[in-house]
Design a protein around this motif. Sequence first.
Motif, short mmCIF file in Angstrom:
data_model
loop_
_atom_site.label_atom_id
_atom_site.label_comp_id
_atom_site.label_asym_id
_atom_site.label_seq_id
_atom_site.Cartn_x
_atom_site.Cartn_y
_atom_site.Cartn_z
N THR A 299 53.16 78.69 5.09
CA THR A 299 51.89 79.91 4.89
C THR A 299 51.86 79.70 3.65
O THR A 299 50.11 80.83 3.32
CB THR A 299 52.41 80.91 5.83
N ASP A 300 52.27 80.17 2.02
CA ASP A 300 51.34 80.12 0.66
C ASP A 300 50.91 79.30 0.43
O ASP A 300 50.85 79.15 -1.06
CB ASP A 300 52.74 80.52 -0.05
N SER A 301 50.91 78.17 0.94
CA SER A 301 50.29 76.68 0.50
C SER A 301 49.04 76.49 0.98
O SER A 301 48.30 77.00 1.96
CB SER A 301 50.80 75.45 0.93
N ILE A 302 48.24 76.30 -0.07
CA ILE A 302 46.23 76.04 0.13
C ILE A 302 46.33 74.55 0.71
O ILE A 302 45.16 74.35 0.88
CB ILE A 302 45.25 76.77 -0.61
N THR A 303 46.70 73.71 0.73
CA THR A 303 46.87 72.45 0.95
C THR A 303 48.19 72.24 2.02
O THR A 303 48.92 71.38 1.51
CB THR A 303 46.93 71.47 0.06
N GLU A 304 48.18 73.00 3.09
CA GLU A 304 49.46 73.30 4.04
C GLU A 304 50.00 71.40 4.57
O GLU A 304 51.24 70.99 4.68
CB GLU A 304 49.56 74.17 5.22
N ASP A 305 48.70 70.96 4.89
CA ASP A 305 49.04 69.81 5.62
C ASP A 305 49.07 68.68 4.83
O ASP A 305 50.69 67.68 4.70
CB ASP A 305 47.93 69.05 6.45
N PHE A 306 49.10 68.60 3.21
CA PHE A 306 50.16 67.34 2.57
C PHE A 306 51.43 68.25 2.18
O PHE A 306 52.06 66.64 2.32
CB PHE A 306 48.56 67.69 1.18
N GLU A 307 51.72 69.29 1.73
CA GLU A 307 52.47 69.94 1.74
C GLU A 307 53.99 69.35 2.83
O GLU A 307 55.23 69.49 2.80
CB GLU A 307 52.76 71.44 1.30
N LEU A 308 53.21 69.21 3.95
CA LEU A 308 53.90 69.42 5.38
C LEU A 308 54.18 67.90 5.41
O LEU A 308 55.68 67.33 5.72
CB LEU A 308 53.50 69.66 6.83
N THR A 309 53.29 67.30 4.67
CA THR A 309 53.75 65.23 4.98
C THR A 309 54.41 65.42 3.96
O THR A 309 55.72 64.79 4.19
CB THR A 309 52.24 64.23 4.41
N LEU A 310 54.81 66.06 2.50
CA LEU A 310 55.89 65.77 1.88
C LEU A 310 56.49 66.15 2.03
O LEU A 310 58.25 65.55 1.70
CB LEU A 310 55.25 66.27 0.13
N PRO B 292 57.23 56.22 -0.47
CA PRO B 292 56.87 57.62 -0.90
C PRO B 292 57.45 58.42 -2.27
O PRO B 292 56.34 58.60 -2.94
CB PRO B 292 57.21 58.54 -0.50
N GLY B 293 58.44 58.46 -3.26
CA GLY B 293 59.24 58.50 -4.02
C GLY B 293 58.57 57.81 -5.27
O GLY B 293 58.38 57.72 -6.73
N LEU B 294 58.60 56.01 -5.24
CA LEU B 294 58.49 54.86 -6.28
C LEU B 294 56.88 54.77 -6.26
O LEU B 294 57.25 54.05 -7.45
CB LEU B 294 59.43 53.58 -5.66
N PHE B 295 56.73 54.33 -5.19
CA PHE B 295 55.50 54.34 -5.68
C PHE B 295 54.07 55.53 -5.14
O PHE B 295 53.91 55.94 -6.19
CB PHE B 295 54.48 53.33 -4.50
N GLY B 296 54.29 56.33 -4.08
CA GLY B 296 53.10 57.18 -3.23
C GLY B 296 52.95 58.29 -4.12
O GLY B 296 52.08 59.07 -5.06
N LEU C 294 58.28 67.01 5.30
CA LEU C 294 59.28 65.23 5.87
C LEU C 294 59.40 64.42 5.70
O LEU C 294 60.77 63.56 5.85
CB LEU C 294 57.96 65.27 7.16
N HIS C 295 58.75 63.90 4.53
CA HIS C 295 59.73 62.39 4.00
C HIS C 295 60.74 63.26 3.22
O HIS C 295 62.25 62.36 3.32
CB HIS C 295 58.07 62.08 3.21
N ARG C 296 60.83 64.19 2.82
CA ARG C 296 62.29 64.85 1.98
C ARG C 296 63.27 65.19 2.59
O ARG C 296 64.10 63.84 2.35
CB ARG C 296 61.63 65.94 1.06
N TYR C 297 62.71 65.49 3.76
CA TYR C 297 63.82 65.89 5.19
C TYR C 297 64.34 64.67 5.06
O TYR C 297 65.69 64.34 5.50
CB TYR C 297 63.21 66.99 5.68
N LEU C 298 63.93 63.99 5.82
CA LEU C 298 63.97 62.95 6.49
C LEU C 298 65.08 62.13 5.59
O LEU C 298 65.74 61.27 5.99
CB LEU C 298 62.88 62.30 7.43
N ASN D 148 59.21 57.31 10.90
CA ASN D 148 57.61 56.73 10.51
C ASN D 148 56.78 57.56 10.54
O ASN D 148 56.24 58.18 11.73
CB ASN D 148 57.76 55.39 11.64
N VAL D 149 55.61 57.42 9.57
CA VAL D 149 54.60 57.92 9.46
C VAL D 149 53.75 57.16 9.06
O VAL D 149 53.55 56.31 8.36
CB VAL D 149 54.77 59.32 7.65
N GLU D 150 52.66 56.81 10.03
CA GLU D 150 51.32 56.17 10.33
C GLU D 150 50.07 56.12 10.26
O GLU D 150 49.78 57.35 10.84
CB GLU D 150 51.77 55.56 11.60
N PHE D 151 49.51 56.03 9.78
CA PHE D 151 48.17 55.90 9.92
C PHE D 151 47.13 54.66 10.48
O PHE D 151 47.49 53.66 10.68
CB PHE D 151 47.25 55.61 8.18
#
Length: 469
Positions: free
Chosen positions: A272-283, A347-351, A285-289, A297-300
Amino acid sequence: MTPLGDILLLVGWVVLWYYLLVNGVYLLVHIAALYGLRSDLKRQAAGTIFQRFSSPFFPGVTVVVPAYNEEAVIVESVQSLLNLNYPKLEIVVVNDGSDDRTLSQLRSAFDLRPIDAPVPFDVPSEPIETVYQSVDATNLRVIDKENGGRADAVNAGIWLAEQPLFCTVDADSIIDRDGLLQAVEPFLEQPEETVATGGTIRVASGCTIENGTIESVGLPSNPLASLQTMEYLRAFYSGRLGLDRLNALMLISGAFGVFRTDLVREVGGYETDSITEDFELTLRLHRYLREQDRDYNVEFVPEPVVWTEVPESRTAFSRQRRRWYRGLLDTMARHRQMVGRRRYGSPGLFGYPAFLLAEVLGPLVEGLGYVVVPLAFATGAADVSFVLMYFGITVGVGVFLSWFGILSEVWSFRRYDQPKQVIRLLGMGILENFGFRQWKTLIAWRGLYEYFRGDTSWGEMQRSGFGGD
Protein backbone atom coordinates in the motif's frame (compact mmCIF):
# COMPACT_ATOMS: atom_id res chain seq x y z
CA MET A 1 38.73 24.07 -28.58
CA THR A 2 38.24 25.00 -24.91
CA PRO A 3 38.34 22.45 -22.05
CA LEU A 4 34.60 23.00 -21.62
CA GLY A 5 34.09 22.22 -25.29
CA ASP A 6 36.13 19.03 -24.96
CA ILE A 7 33.96 17.93 -22.04
CA LEU A 8 30.72 18.71 -23.87
CA LEU A 9 31.82 16.80 -26.97
CA LEU A 10 32.94 13.81 -24.87
CA VAL A 11 29.60 13.76 -23.05
CA GLY A 12 27.83 13.98 -26.42
CA TRP A 13 29.67 10.89 -27.68
CA VAL A 14 28.99 9.02 -24.43
CA VAL A 15 25.29 9.83 -24.68
CA LEU A 16 25.21 8.69 -28.32
CA TRP A 17 26.88 5.36 -27.56
CA TYR A 18 24.62 4.84 -24.56
CA TYR A 19 21.61 5.53 -26.75
CA LEU A 20 22.79 2.91 -29.25
CA LEU A 21 23.33 0.39 -26.42
CA VAL A 22 19.85 0.93 -24.98
CA ASN A 23 18.18 0.69 -28.35
CA GLY A 24 20.20 -2.43 -29.14
CA VAL A 25 18.51 -3.95 -26.08
CA TYR A 26 15.14 -2.72 -27.36
CA LEU A 27 15.84 -4.26 -30.77
CA LEU A 28 16.66 -7.63 -29.17
CA VAL A 29 13.38 -7.51 -27.24
CA HIS A 30 11.43 -6.53 -30.39
CA ILE A 31 12.91 -9.41 -32.40
CA ALA A 32 11.99 -11.82 -29.62
CA ALA A 33 8.48 -10.35 -29.74
CA LEU A 34 8.15 -11.09 -33.46
CA TYR A 35 9.09 -14.72 -32.88
CA GLY A 36 6.55 -14.82 -30.08
CA LEU A 37 3.83 -13.40 -32.30
CA ARG A 38 4.62 -15.95 -34.99
CA SER A 39 4.19 -18.78 -32.49
CA ASP A 40 0.90 -17.35 -31.18
CA LEU A 41 -0.51 -16.87 -34.67
CA LYS A 42 0.38 -20.46 -35.63
CA ARG A 43 -1.35 -21.72 -32.50
CA GLN A 44 -4.46 -19.67 -33.27
CA ALA A 45 -4.55 -21.00 -36.81
CA ALA A 46 -4.73 -24.54 -35.45
CA GLY A 47 -8.31 -24.13 -34.25
CA THR A 48 -11.17 -21.80 -33.40
CA ILE A 49 -11.60 -20.13 -30.05
CA PHE A 50 -14.29 -22.65 -29.15
CA GLN A 51 -11.90 -25.55 -29.75
CA ARG A 52 -9.13 -23.86 -27.78
CA PHE A 53 -11.39 -23.21 -24.81
CA SER A 54 -13.42 -26.41 -24.77
CA SER A 55 -12.07 -27.53 -21.39
CA PRO A 56 -14.74 -28.05 -18.71
CA PHE A 57 -12.18 -27.29 -16.00
CA PHE A 58 -12.00 -23.51 -16.18
CA PRO A 59 -10.92 -22.14 -12.79
CA GLY A 60 -13.22 -19.58 -11.24
CA VAL A 61 -12.10 -15.95 -11.52
CA THR A 62 -12.89 -12.98 -9.29
CA VAL A 63 -12.60 -9.68 -11.16
CA VAL A 64 -11.53 -6.97 -8.71
CA VAL A 65 -12.29 -3.38 -9.75
CA PRO A 66 -10.88 -0.64 -7.49
CA ALA A 67 -12.93 2.54 -7.88
CA TYR A 68 -12.32 6.01 -6.52
CA ASN A 69 -14.44 8.84 -7.95
CA GLU A 70 -15.26 6.92 -11.14
CA GLU A 71 -18.85 8.10 -11.66
CA ALA A 72 -18.20 8.91 -15.33
CA VAL A 73 -17.19 5.36 -16.29
CA ILE A 74 -18.14 2.91 -13.56
CA VAL A 75 -21.52 1.71 -14.86
CA GLU A 76 -20.23 1.11 -18.40
CA SER A 77 -17.15 -0.64 -17.02
CA VAL A 78 -19.15 -3.01 -14.78
CA GLN A 79 -21.59 -3.71 -17.60
CA SER A 80 -18.66 -4.75 -19.80
CA LEU A 81 -17.57 -7.20 -17.11
CA LEU A 82 -21.06 -8.68 -16.87
CA ASN A 83 -20.90 -9.21 -20.65
CA LEU A 84 -17.69 -11.27 -20.43
CA ASN A 85 -17.75 -14.73 -21.94
CA TYR A 86 -16.54 -16.79 -18.96
CA PRO A 87 -18.23 -19.76 -17.26
CA LYS A 88 -17.45 -19.06 -13.59
CA LEU A 89 -17.13 -15.36 -12.88
CA GLU A 90 -17.39 -13.25 -9.75
CA ILE A 91 -17.19 -9.44 -9.95
CA VAL A 92 -16.12 -7.42 -6.91
CA VAL A 93 -16.14 -3.63 -7.21
CA VAL A 94 -14.35 -1.87 -4.35
CA ASN A 95 -15.59 1.65 -3.74
CA ASP A 96 -12.55 3.20 -2.09
CA GLY A 97 -14.23 5.99 -0.16
CA SER A 98 -15.36 7.91 -3.25
CA ASP A 99 -16.78 11.36 -2.55
CA ASP A 100 -18.68 11.57 -5.84
CA ARG A 101 -21.64 9.51 -7.12
CA THR A 102 -19.71 6.29 -7.82
CA LEU A 103 -21.57 4.24 -5.20
CA SER A 104 -25.00 5.76 -5.87
CA GLN A 105 -24.61 5.10 -9.60
CA LEU A 106 -23.77 1.45 -8.89
CA ARG A 107 -26.68 1.07 -6.47
CA SER A 108 -29.11 2.54 -8.98
CA ALA A 109 -27.84 0.72 -12.08
CA PHE A 110 -27.50 -2.75 -10.55
CA ASP A 111 -30.05 -2.73 -7.70
CA LEU A 112 -27.55 -3.30 -4.90
CA ARG A 113 -28.67 -4.52 -1.47
CA PRO A 114 -26.54 -4.78 1.71
CA ILE A 115 -25.62 -8.36 2.70
CA ASP A 116 -24.02 -9.99 5.73
CA ALA A 117 -20.78 -11.04 4.08
CA PRO A 118 -18.03 -12.47 6.29
CA VAL A 119 -15.06 -10.10 6.33
CA PRO A 120 -11.72 -11.79 7.13
CA PHE A 121 -10.22 -10.25 10.26
CA ASP A 122 -6.76 -10.14 8.64
CA VAL A 123 -7.75 -8.26 5.47
CA PRO A 124 -4.88 -5.78 4.87
CA SER A 125 -7.02 -2.75 4.04
CA GLU A 126 -8.80 0.18 5.58
CA PRO A 127 -12.06 -0.74 7.35
CA ILE A 128 -14.87 -2.16 5.21
CA GLU A 129 -18.18 -0.46 5.95
CA THR A 130 -20.73 -2.35 3.86
CA VAL A 131 -20.84 -5.20 1.35
CA TYR A 132 -23.58 -5.07 -1.29
CA GLN A 133 -24.87 -7.66 -3.74
CA SER A 134 -26.79 -7.03 -6.93
CA VAL A 135 -30.34 -8.34 -7.18
CA ASP A 136 -30.16 -8.33 -10.99
CA ALA A 137 -26.67 -9.88 -11.30
CA THR A 138 -26.01 -12.19 -8.37
CA ASN A 139 -22.33 -12.57 -9.26
CA LEU A 140 -21.77 -8.83 -8.66
CA ARG A 141 -20.72 -7.59 -5.23
CA VAL A 142 -19.69 -4.07 -4.21
CA ILE A 143 -17.47 -3.37 -1.22
CA ASP A 144 -17.81 0.08 0.33
CA LYS A 145 -14.75 0.94 2.42
CA GLU A 146 -12.79 3.85 3.79
CA ASN A 147 -10.30 5.43 1.42
CA GLY A 148 -6.87 3.84 1.41
CA GLY A 149 -5.61 4.07 -2.15
CA ARG A 150 -5.68 1.71 -5.12
CA ALA A 151 -3.51 -1.06 -3.63
CA ASP A 152 -5.52 -0.99 -0.41
CA ALA A 153 -8.77 -1.30 -2.38
CA VAL A 154 -7.48 -4.24 -4.44
CA ASN A 155 -6.35 -6.01 -1.26
CA ALA A 156 -9.89 -5.73 0.14
CA GLY A 157 -11.23 -7.35 -3.02
CA ILE A 158 -8.60 -10.12 -2.99
CA TRP A 159 -9.28 -11.07 0.63
CA LEU A 160 -13.04 -11.25 -0.01
CA ALA A 161 -12.61 -13.11 -3.31
CA GLU A 162 -14.05 -16.62 -3.41
CA GLN A 163 -12.33 -17.91 -6.57
CA PRO A 164 -8.86 -19.45 -7.07
CA LEU A 165 -7.86 -16.74 -9.55
CA PHE A 166 -8.42 -13.01 -9.46
CA CYS A 167 -8.19 -10.42 -12.20
CA THR A 168 -7.47 -6.76 -11.55
CA VAL A 169 -9.14 -4.28 -13.91
CA ASP A 170 -9.13 -0.50 -13.63
CA ALA A 171 -12.53 1.15 -13.49
CA ASP A 172 -11.81 3.12 -16.66
CA SER A 173 -11.21 -0.06 -18.67
CA ILE A 174 -13.26 -2.40 -20.85
CA ILE A 175 -12.17 -5.99 -21.54
CA ASP A 176 -12.84 -7.71 -24.86
CA ARG A 177 -15.68 -10.17 -24.44
CA ASP A 178 -13.38 -13.22 -24.81
CA GLY A 179 -10.42 -11.53 -23.13
CA LEU A 180 -10.66 -13.34 -19.82
CA LEU A 181 -10.89 -16.74 -21.53
CA GLN A 182 -7.67 -16.00 -23.35
CA ALA A 183 -5.87 -14.62 -20.30
CA VAL A 184 -6.69 -17.78 -18.34
CA GLU A 185 -5.45 -20.14 -21.08
CA PRO A 186 -1.91 -20.48 -19.59
CA PHE A 187 -3.50 -21.59 -16.30
CA LEU A 188 -5.15 -24.45 -18.21
CA GLU A 189 -1.97 -25.41 -20.07
CA GLN A 190 0.31 -25.25 -17.00
CA PRO A 191 -1.97 -25.24 -13.95
CA GLU A 192 0.79 -25.91 -11.42
CA GLU A 193 3.39 -23.48 -12.79
CA THR A 194 1.38 -20.46 -14.00
CA VAL A 195 1.03 -17.79 -11.32
CA ALA A 196 0.21 -14.65 -13.31
CA THR A 197 -0.73 -13.51 -16.80
CA GLY A 198 -1.20 -10.12 -18.42
CA GLY A 199 -2.82 -8.90 -21.61
CA THR A 200 -2.55 -6.01 -24.03
CA ILE A 201 -3.74 -2.52 -23.10
CA ARG A 202 -5.16 -0.33 -25.87
CA VAL A 203 -6.54 3.20 -26.00
CA ALA A 204 -10.34 3.43 -25.84
CA SER A 205 -10.54 7.03 -27.04
CA GLY A 206 -11.89 7.14 -30.59
CA CYS A 207 -13.66 3.78 -30.28
CA THR A 208 -17.43 3.31 -30.40
CA ILE A 209 -18.61 1.73 -27.15
CA GLU A 210 -22.18 0.61 -26.49
CA ASN A 211 -23.45 -1.24 -23.40
CA GLY A 212 -19.91 -1.97 -22.28
CA THR A 213 -18.83 -3.49 -25.61
CA ILE A 214 -16.39 -2.17 -28.22
CA GLU A 215 -18.53 -1.88 -31.36
CA SER A 216 -15.85 -0.39 -33.62
CA VAL A 217 -12.18 0.50 -33.22
CA GLY A 218 -10.98 3.98 -34.09
CA LEU A 219 -8.16 6.39 -33.35
CA PRO A 220 -8.51 9.39 -31.04
CA SER A 221 -8.95 12.85 -32.48
CA ASN A 222 -6.92 14.26 -29.59
CA PRO A 223 -3.24 14.47 -30.73
CA LEU A 224 -1.83 13.54 -27.31
CA ALA A 225 -4.09 10.48 -27.06
CA SER A 226 -3.08 9.47 -30.61
CA LEU A 227 0.59 9.55 -29.67
CA GLN A 228 -0.16 7.34 -26.68
CA THR A 229 -2.02 4.87 -28.95
CA MET A 230 1.18 4.34 -30.90
CA GLU A 231 3.18 4.16 -27.64
CA TYR A 232 0.94 1.41 -26.26
CA LEU A 233 1.32 -0.68 -29.42
CA ARG A 234 5.10 -0.49 -29.13
CA ALA A 235 5.14 -1.18 -25.39
CA PHE A 236 2.85 -4.22 -25.40
CA TYR A 237 3.24 -5.94 -28.78
CA SER A 238 6.98 -5.44 -28.85
CA GLY A 239 8.22 -4.69 -25.34
CA ARG A 240 6.24 -6.94 -23.02
CA LEU A 241 5.79 -9.76 -25.50
CA GLY A 242 9.53 -9.77 -26.18
CA LEU A 243 10.42 -9.82 -22.47
CA ASP A 244 7.97 -12.66 -22.00
CA ARG A 245 9.65 -14.71 -24.71
CA LEU A 246 13.00 -14.04 -23.00
CA ASN A 247 11.49 -15.29 -19.69
CA ALA A 248 12.06 -11.86 -18.18
CA LEU A 249 8.59 -10.30 -17.99
CA MET A 250 8.88 -7.70 -15.24
CA LEU A 251 5.44 -6.11 -15.18
CA ILE A 252 1.84 -7.30 -15.20
CA SER A 253 -0.21 -4.14 -15.67
CA GLY A 254 -2.73 -3.26 -13.00
CA ALA A 255 -5.16 -2.37 -15.76
CA PHE A 256 -5.46 -6.07 -16.71
CA GLY A 257 -3.73 -8.95 -14.95
CA VAL A 258 -4.75 -12.41 -13.69
CA PHE A 259 -3.11 -13.89 -10.57
CA ARG A 260 -3.41 -16.90 -8.29
CA THR A 261 -5.40 -15.71 -5.30
CA ASP A 262 -3.69 -17.93 -2.72
CA LEU A 263 -0.18 -16.95 -3.82
CA VAL A 264 -0.83 -13.20 -3.69
CA ARG A 265 -2.36 -13.61 -0.23
CA GLU A 266 0.71 -15.67 0.70
CA VAL A 267 3.09 -12.79 -0.15
CA GLY A 268 0.91 -10.25 1.68
CA GLY A 269 -1.04 -8.68 -1.18
CA TYR A 270 -0.22 -5.36 -2.81
CA GLU A 271 2.14 -2.95 -1.07
CA THR A 272 0.00 0.00 0.00
CA ASP A 273 2.99 2.35 0.24
CA SER A 274 3.99 1.75 -3.40
CA ILE A 275 2.69 4.03 -6.15
CA THR A 276 3.34 1.43 -8.86
CA GLU A 277 1.99 -1.49 -6.88
CA ASP A 278 1.45 -3.69 -9.95
CA PHE A 279 5.13 -3.51 -10.92
CA GLU A 280 6.21 -4.04 -7.31
CA LEU A 281 3.99 -7.11 -6.91
CA THR A 282 5.32 -8.71 -10.11
CA LEU A 283 8.93 -8.27 -8.99
CA ARG A 284 8.10 -9.49 -5.47
CA LEU A 285 6.51 -12.64 -6.90
CA HIS A 286 9.63 -13.28 -9.00
CA ARG A 287 11.87 -12.88 -5.93
CA TYR A 288 9.66 -14.94 -3.64
CA LEU A 289 9.31 -17.88 -6.00
CA ARG A 290 12.98 -17.86 -7.06
CA GLU A 291 14.12 -17.79 -3.44
CA GLN A 292 11.92 -20.83 -2.76
CA ASP A 293 13.27 -22.62 -5.87
CA ARG A 294 9.74 -23.14 -7.16
CA ASP A 295 8.99 -23.70 -10.84
CA TYR A 296 6.64 -20.97 -12.02
CA ASN A 297 5.46 -19.09 -15.07
CA VAL A 298 4.59 -15.40 -15.45
CA GLU A 299 3.22 -14.90 -18.96
CA PHE A 300 2.10 -12.17 -21.31
CA VAL A 301 -0.78 -13.18 -23.60
CA PRO A 302 -1.01 -10.75 -26.55
CA GLU A 303 -4.52 -11.54 -27.76
CA PRO A 304 -6.70 -10.53 -24.75
CA VAL A 305 -7.23 -6.79 -24.97
CA VAL A 306 -8.46 -4.28 -22.43
CA TRP A 307 -9.39 -0.79 -23.61
CA THR A 308 -8.65 2.12 -21.31
CA GLU A 309 -8.83 5.88 -21.11
CA VAL A 310 -5.58 7.82 -21.38
CA PRO A 311 -4.79 11.42 -20.35
CA GLU A 312 -5.79 13.92 -23.00
CA SER A 313 -4.36 17.04 -21.35
CA ARG A 314 -0.68 17.86 -20.93
CA THR A 315 -1.12 18.41 -17.19
CA ALA A 316 -2.75 15.01 -16.62
CA PHE A 317 -0.22 13.24 -18.85
CA SER A 318 2.74 14.82 -17.06
CA ARG A 319 1.27 13.96 -13.66
CA GLN A 320 0.69 10.33 -14.69
CA ARG A 321 4.15 9.83 -16.17
CA ARG A 322 5.93 11.49 -13.25
CA ARG A 323 4.09 9.12 -10.92
CA TRP A 324 5.06 6.16 -13.09
CA TYR A 325 8.70 7.24 -13.05
CA ARG A 326 8.77 7.79 -9.28
CA GLY A 327 7.18 4.38 -8.80
CA LEU A 328 9.71 2.81 -11.16
CA LEU A 329 12.59 4.22 -9.12
CA ASP A 330 11.00 3.14 -5.84
CA THR A 331 10.31 -0.44 -7.00
CA MET A 332 13.73 -0.89 -8.57
CA ALA A 333 15.32 0.31 -5.34
CA ARG A 334 13.22 -2.11 -3.24
CA HIS A 335 14.33 -5.09 -5.33
CA ARG A 336 17.88 -4.04 -6.18
CA GLN A 337 19.17 -7.34 -4.79
CA MET A 338 17.95 -9.01 -7.98
CA VAL A 339 20.27 -7.24 -10.40
CA GLY A 340 22.80 -9.49 -12.09
CA ARG A 341 22.27 -12.47 -9.76
CA ARG A 342 21.89 -15.94 -11.24
CA ARG A 343 19.65 -16.91 -8.34
CA TYR A 344 16.90 -14.80 -9.90
CA GLY A 345 17.24 -16.27 -13.38
CA SER A 346 16.29 -14.26 -16.46
CA PRO A 347 14.50 -11.52 -14.48
CA GLY A 348 17.68 -10.82 -12.50
CA LEU A 349 20.22 -11.38 -15.29
CA PHE A 350 18.37 -9.65 -18.13
CA GLY A 351 15.02 -8.12 -17.15
CA TYR A 352 16.20 -5.99 -14.23
CA PRO A 353 19.36 -4.69 -15.99
CA ALA A 354 17.34 -3.95 -19.14
CA PHE A 355 14.81 -1.93 -17.13
CA LEU A 356 17.62 -0.13 -15.33
CA LEU A 357 19.41 0.79 -18.56
CA ALA A 358 16.37 1.60 -20.69
CA GLU A 359 13.54 2.71 -18.42
CA VAL A 360 15.38 4.29 -15.47
CA LEU A 361 18.56 5.75 -16.97
CA GLY A 362 17.52 5.88 -20.63
CA PRO A 363 15.26 8.96 -20.53
CA LEU A 364 17.67 10.81 -18.23
CA VAL A 365 20.66 10.21 -20.51
CA GLU A 366 18.60 11.03 -23.61
CA GLY A 367 17.44 14.28 -22.03
CA LEU A 368 21.04 15.15 -21.16
CA GLY A 369 21.95 14.68 -24.82
CA TYR A 370 19.30 17.17 -25.96
CA VAL A 371 21.06 19.80 -23.82
CA VAL A 372 24.72 18.86 -24.26
CA VAL A 373 24.85 18.45 -28.06
CA PRO A 374 23.39 21.91 -28.87
CA LEU A 375 25.76 23.44 -26.28
CA ALA A 376 28.70 21.62 -27.86
CA PHE A 377 27.70 23.04 -31.23
CA ALA A 378 27.22 26.54 -29.81
CA THR A 379 30.71 26.51 -28.27
CA GLY A 380 32.29 25.24 -31.48
CA ALA A 381 33.23 21.87 -29.98
CA ALA A 382 30.90 19.97 -32.34
CA ASP A 383 30.48 20.67 -36.03
CA VAL A 384 27.33 20.44 -38.12
CA SER A 385 28.09 16.88 -39.23
CA PHE A 386 28.18 15.61 -35.62
CA VAL A 387 24.91 17.36 -34.74
CA LEU A 388 23.19 15.97 -37.85
CA MET A 389 24.56 12.50 -37.15
CA TYR A 390 23.42 12.65 -33.53
CA PHE A 391 19.87 13.72 -34.25
CA GLY A 392 19.67 11.56 -37.38
CA ILE A 393 20.54 8.44 -35.38
CA THR A 394 18.25 9.26 -32.45
CA VAL A 395 15.28 10.11 -34.67
CA GLY A 396 15.95 7.27 -37.12
CA VAL A 397 16.23 4.59 -34.46
CA GLY A 398 13.15 5.99 -32.69
CA VAL A 399 11.05 5.85 -35.86
CA PHE A 400 12.31 2.36 -36.66
CA LEU A 401 11.34 0.95 -33.26
CA SER A 402 7.94 2.66 -33.34
CA TRP A 403 7.21 1.29 -36.80
CA PHE A 404 8.36 -2.12 -35.56
CA GLY A 405 5.56 -2.05 -32.99
CA ILE A 406 3.00 -0.94 -35.58
CA LEU A 407 4.20 -3.72 -37.90
CA SER A 408 3.47 -6.21 -35.12
CA GLU A 409 -0.13 -4.97 -34.97
CA VAL A 410 -0.62 -5.01 -38.75
CA TRP A 411 0.94 -8.46 -39.06
CA SER A 412 -0.99 -10.02 -36.20
CA PHE A 413 -4.39 -8.97 -34.85
CA ARG A 414 -5.26 -6.00 -37.11
CA ARG A 415 -7.54 -4.16 -34.71
CA TYR A 416 -6.71 -1.04 -36.71
CA ASP A 417 -7.66 -2.50 -40.06
CA GLN A 418 -8.20 0.62 -42.17
CA PRO A 419 -5.24 1.84 -44.28
CA LYS A 420 -5.76 5.43 -43.12
CA GLN A 421 -5.50 4.29 -39.49
CA VAL A 422 -2.20 2.50 -40.15
CA ILE A 423 -0.86 5.52 -42.06
CA ARG A 424 -1.81 7.80 -39.21
CA LEU A 425 -0.06 5.54 -36.69
CA LEU A 426 3.06 5.50 -38.85
CA GLY A 427 2.90 9.29 -38.95
CA MET A 428 2.70 9.40 -35.16
CA GLY A 429 5.82 7.23 -35.06
CA ILE A 430 7.62 10.07 -36.84
CA LEU A 431 5.99 13.02 -35.08
CA GLU A 432 6.72 11.76 -31.58
CA ASN A 433 10.43 12.44 -32.19
CA PHE A 434 9.84 16.16 -32.62
CA GLY A 435 8.80 17.46 -29.23
CA PHE A 436 6.96 14.56 -27.59
CA ARG A 437 10.01 12.44 -26.75
CA GLN A 438 11.97 15.49 -25.60
CA TRP A 439 9.08 16.47 -23.33
CA LYS A 440 8.99 12.97 -21.83
CA THR A 441 12.67 13.21 -20.89
CA LEU A 442 11.92 16.48 -19.10
CA ILE A 443 9.06 14.71 -17.27
CA ALA A 444 11.49 11.96 -16.20
CA TRP A 445 13.98 14.51 -14.83
CA ARG A 446 11.16 16.19 -12.91
CA GLY A 447 10.02 12.78 -11.63
CA LEU A 448 13.59 12.11 -10.44
CA TYR A 449 13.57 15.40 -8.53
CA GLU A 450 10.19 14.56 -6.96
CA TYR A 451 11.45 11.11 -5.98
CA PHE A 452 14.44 12.48 -4.08
CA ARG A 453 12.18 15.10 -2.53
CA GLY A 454 10.04 12.25 -1.15
CA ASP A 455 6.91 12.95 -3.20
CA THR A 456 4.54 9.95 -3.01
CA SER A 457 1.41 11.67 -4.32
CA TRP A 458 -0.83 9.73 -6.68
CA GLY A 459 -2.79 12.49 -8.38
CA GLU A 460 -6.28 12.17 -9.83
CA MET A 461 -7.09 11.58 -13.48
CA GLN A 462 -10.25 13.23 -14.74
CA ARG A 463 -12.49 10.74 -16.53
CA SER A 464 -14.33 11.84 -19.64
CA GLY A 465 -16.36 8.64 -19.95
CA PHE A 466 -16.68 6.18 -22.81
CA GLY A 467 -18.87 8.32 -24.99
CA GLY A 468 -16.17 8.99 -27.50
CA ASP A 469 -13.84 11.92 -28.16
